[in-house]
Design an enzyme around this catalytic site. Structure first.
Site, PDB file in Angstrom:
ATOM      1  CE  LYS A 113      -2.181  -1.033   3.778  1.00 43.62           C
ATOM      2  NZ  LYS A 113      -1.539  -2.330   4.059  1.00 43.62           N
TER       3      LYS A 113
ATOM      4  CD  GLU B 278       0.915   3.790   8.458  1.00 48.23           C
ATOM      5  OE1 GLU B 278       1.706   3.032   7.887  1.00 48.23           O
ATOM      6  OE2 GLU B 278      -0.144   3.393   8.964  1.00 48.23           O
ATOM      7  NE  ARG B 279       5.379  -0.779  11.015  1.00 50.59           N
ATOM      8  CZ  ARG B 279       4.291  -0.988  10.267  1.00 50.59           C
ATOM      9  NH1 ARG B 279       3.955  -0.119   9.323  1.00 50.59           N
ATOM     10  NH2 ARG B 279       3.547  -2.062  10.446  1.00 50.59           N
TER      11      ARG B 279
END
Length: 481
Positions: free
Chosen positions: A166, A192-193
């Site tokens: 993605k 998110e990271r």
């Protein structure tokens, strides 16, 4: 000393209770409205605590959700009412910068100058100001432009489980669109990271697309309120470029499921009774408040592409179902195709687009797309027979369908710019005309004598006729997959 004696003026309140990220605050008069920001000077860690009013418990008490850690906060601490909602900076100088949910730069550069601070809580544009024309938004990615055309000013969802590509597909679209559209790209990372944020920043800097890009991040380790509001903050910036600068905006959200997840965490912290599968009862409303602000108006368009993590690859999950209803195109990424090396791993049979009608894309495009989809669907139906009896037991006509479908699958793969350092293949963008022409020629059996590997990871179809092909097709000799 009672409560009134401990408050200097009406803009101050006192902490009544602290339950993790939930803080109850009492005010004698002038109860702050919903969404008002409250500040607490926290002497424990030298960092101010920021709260947002979430609900009114009674005539003097508000329940707030914290944006920052509440470590060291105790009952009786003085709370300052700012009288304003959460605001973020907008202006030309925010381009090429990276911000957090408060609008503070996190790219180790000075704060941008000549900016205006605007509330993140805005209403969607009225129907009277929206554009009624449907236009296709070209991406340069074959499988999307042919089978799943995106809408200018529309919303497209990238559905898939963990590790199917993605984020890679989102970053590739940034590369392609900054080159072909005189617009602004806005990347919003929700939950998110931090590694992904840093990688994206360096990739965009190396690709020289940062001058027309803004990035916002509410990282995975931040509190749910920060992750929940960063999407609204990104939309406020996007609305500025659309309404004030009259520019088209590409808004990429990674990942909209984390927005729903953050809302679910807040709902649980506030003590609301969960609905089906543990999601918050207000999920549909919260998602609509975000999605309806993404629109195509007479001033410009905000085109959004949103990655949607699907828990356990279950597309009946309420988060996926509610997100589907807002989208004009759904791009489903398949783990099976990814394991076969067919990248981008888009499943053409599960994916769909409301733009794929003859009166929008044209008669030729519609017929080619339908023929491609029909061929791939027939191949999917034949796979069980091939697995049990072998390819030799098929009729001559069915065998031709299999050969065409396998060549179409490989032609619809494409080398990406963002993965060039890993794959060793130079990225390619392909025009819609080249993509349609290639599909037509494969359907007409022009390439039946060419090996499947010649069509794998190429740009236009003419590259298949070159004497040597650098890419090797995956599982070329095993049509029973």
């Amino acid at each position: 000393m009672d409560f009134a004696d401990r408050i200097n003026n009406h803009t101050h309140g006192l902490v009544l209770a602290v339950k993790g990220s939930v803080v109850d605050v009492r005010f004698l008069i002038d109860l702050p409205p919903i969404y008002t920001l409250l500040h607490i000077n926290n002497e424990h860690n030298k960092q101010s605590i920021v709260l947002e009013v979430h609900t009114h418990l009674d005539a003097q008490t508000v329940r707030c959700i914290a944006f920052t850690p509440t470590e060291g906060l105790s009952r009786g601490t003085k709370v300052i009412n700012t009288g304003e909602p959460l605001k973020v900076p907008v202006g030309k100088t925010i381009l090429s910068r990276m911000f957090n949910v408060f609008g503070d730069p996190i790219d180790h550069k000075p704060a941008p100058e000549d900016v205006e601070w605007r509330s993140v809580h805005n209403n969607p544009p009225p129907l009277s100001s929206r554009s009624t024309q449907s236009e296709v938004f070209a991406t340069g990615i074959k499988v999307i432009d042919v089978l799943l055309p995106l809408e200018r000013g529309g919303k497209a969802g990238l559905f898939g489980g963990a590790g199917v590509g993605k984020t890679v597909l989102l970053t590739e679209m940034i590369h392609n669109m900054v080159r072909h559209h005189n617009g602004v790209s806005l990347f919003c990372g929700i939950g998110e990271r931090c590694r992904e944020g840093e990688d994206l920043y360096r990739e965009m800097e190396a690709a020289d697309v940062l001058p027309n890009m803004v990035m916002l991040f509410g990282q995975m380790n931040e509190l749910p309120a920060s992750r929940f509001r960063v999407g609204h903050a990104a939309l406020t910036m996007a609305e500025y470029f659309r309404d004030d600068e009259h520019r088209d905006v590409l808004l990429l959200i990674d990942n909209i499921f984390r927005f729903i997840q953050a809302g679910s965490e807040i709902s649980g912290l506030m003590g609301q009774i969960p609905s089906r599968l543990g999601y918050q009862p207000t999920m549909a409303t919260e998602l609509a408040q975000l999605e309806e602000r993404i629109a195509n108006t007479k001033a410009g368009a905000i085109t959004s592409i949103q990655a949607v993590y699907v828990p356990a690859d279950d597309f009946t999950d309420p988060a996926a179902v509610h997100t589907f209803s807002h989208l004009s195109a759904s791009i489903v990424l398949s783990r099976k195709r990814a394991s076969e090396g067919l990248f981008p791993a888009v499943d053409p049979l599960q994916s769909s687009s409301k733009m794929l009608t003859p009166n929008i894309v044209g008669e030729r495009h519609y017929k080619v797309a339908q023929a491609v989809r029909q061929t791939l669907a027939q191949y999917a139906d034949l796979k069980d027979i091939i697995a049990m009896l072998g390819l030799e037991q098929l009729s001559q006509q069915d065998r031709h369908v299999v050969f065409r479908a396998r060549r179409l699958e490989r032609f619809l793969t494409q080398p990406f710019f963002t993965t060039g350092q890993f794959s060793g293949m130079e990225g390619k963008t392909v025009s819609l005309e080249d993509s349609l022409s290639g599909c037509e020629r494969i359907l007409n059996d022009e390439f039946k004598d060419y090996p499947e590997s010649a069509l794998y990871m190429i740009g236009s179809i003419d590259e298949a006729k070159q004497p040597s092909s650098e890419a090797e097709s995956p599982a070329e000799n095993s049509p029973h997959d």
